[in-house]
Motif scaffolding. Structure first.
Motif, short mmCIF file in Angstrom:
data_model
loop_
_atom_site.label_atom_id
_atom_site.label_comp_id
_atom_site.label_asym_id
_atom_site.label_seq_id
_atom_site.Cartn_x
_atom_site.Cartn_y
_atom_site.Cartn_z
N ARG A 199 12.55 -0.26 21.04
CA ARG A 199 11.34 0.15 20.32
C ARG A 199 11.65 0.35 18.84
O ARG A 199 10.89 -0.08 17.96
CB ARG A 199 10.78 1.44 20.92
N ARG A 200 12.78 1.00 18.56
CA ARG A 200 13.15 1.28 17.17
C ARG A 200 13.45 -0.01 16.41
O ARG A 200 13.05 -0.16 15.25
CB ARG A 200 14.34 2.23 17.13
N ALA A 249 10.25 -1.72 15.57
CA ALA A 249 9.57 -1.02 14.48
C ALA A 249 10.22 -1.36 13.14
O ALA A 249 9.53 -1.61 12.14
CB ALA A 249 9.59 0.48 14.73
N GLU A 250 11.56 -1.38 13.11
CA GLU A 250 12.26 -1.65 11.86
C GLU A 250 12.02 -3.07 11.37
O GLU A 250 12.00 -3.32 10.15
CB GLU A 250 13.76 -1.41 12.04
N GLU A 281 14.35 2.93 24.03
CA GLU A 281 14.08 3.49 22.71
C GLU A 281 14.78 2.66 21.62
O GLU A 281 14.23 2.47 20.53
CB GLU A 281 14.57 4.94 22.65
#
Length: 261
Positions: A124-125, A128-129, A121
């Motif tokens: 993934r974060r 995304a950022e 996670e």
């Protein structure tokens, strides 16, 4: 992420083939603050950074992480504390974007240990950022320079460092992604030491700026204290008018194309 760490360069000197690239450099990067290094080409900025992420061993002086001497730490220990985004961060291997980002967890893993749900996670974060999540399955060799730069920034963040050093992190990035990356650095709350060529970007993002010339620290302080017409003329050899940004009040430099007066 662990509590940020004070980074201190104490009398740092680097000599290569009898030539002093950096000498007597003392500078502190405080926790939760962004400290910038600026200066002309060849002034020693990247050399100083290489000592922090241990690509170079200082000839003299010491790099401190709080009260710990960096050279006394194991490579794994220092990699858990210091992450770097360098100008030489390319790869000839066509890993996917998600594989490259996951490499940021390497200092925290043992052997072939798989990523935990939390670590997946985290990756993934970070993707995304940095606006690369949609590229997760792409090979990094198929990416543009700017896309690859953002992937490597995500990898550094995934490392969860207490100190983050970046050498020209906005290279290859369009203006939108420059602003997003620099804003993200502010939000991390970690200790950041960054080399920037663009003095206006440095003034906008940095809490403190150190100016190098000829391997020596000329001055250090808040942007509005440091970025004066006199200093820009002395160090960079150009004439500049300094005006306050209409929204933030940060100093902004307007250059004369006619050269120094």
């Amino acid at each position: 992420m662990a509590d940020p760490t004070k980074l201190r360069l104490d009398g740092l000197g680097v000599e290569v083939d009898g030539q002093a690239l950096v000498h007597g450099l003392s500078l502190t990067a405080s926790p939760g603050r962004i400290t910038g290094l600026v200066g002309p080409n060849g002034s020693g900025k990247s050399t100083a950074l290489r000592c922090v992420y241990r690509a170079l061993k200082p000839t003299t002086g010491t790099v401190w992480l709080d009260d710990r001497e960096l050279s006394a730490l194991s490579r794994r220990e220092s990699a858990r504390s210091v992450a770097a985004l360098t100008q030489e961060s390319g790869s000839d291997l066509d890993f996917t974007v998600e594989e490259v980002v996951a490499l940021g967890r390497t200092p925290h893993l043992r052997g072939n240990q798989a990523l935990s749900d939390r670590e997946r996670e985290l990756c993934r974060r970070a993707m995304a950022e940095l606006d690369v999540l949609h590229l997760a399955g792409r090979g990094v060799l198929t990416l543009s320079g700017g896309e690859r730069q953002r992937v490597l920034a995500a990898r550094a963040l995934v490392q969860e460092p207490t100190v983050l050093v970046l050498d020209e992190p906005t290279n290859h990035l369009d203006i939108r992604h420059q602003i997003e990356l620099l804003t993200l650095l502010r939000r991390t709350g970690t200790t950041v030491l960054v080399v920037l060529h663009d003095l206006n970007l440095a003034a906008a993002v940095c809490d403190r700026i150190g100016v190098l010339a000829g391997g020596t620290l000329v001055t250090a302080g808040a942007p509005r204290e440091v970025l004066t017409p006199e200093l820009v003329r002395e160090v960079f050899g150009v004439a500049a008018t300094v005006v306050p940004h209409p929204l933030t009040g940060d100093p902004q430099l307007l250059y004369s194309l006619g050269g120094p007066p």
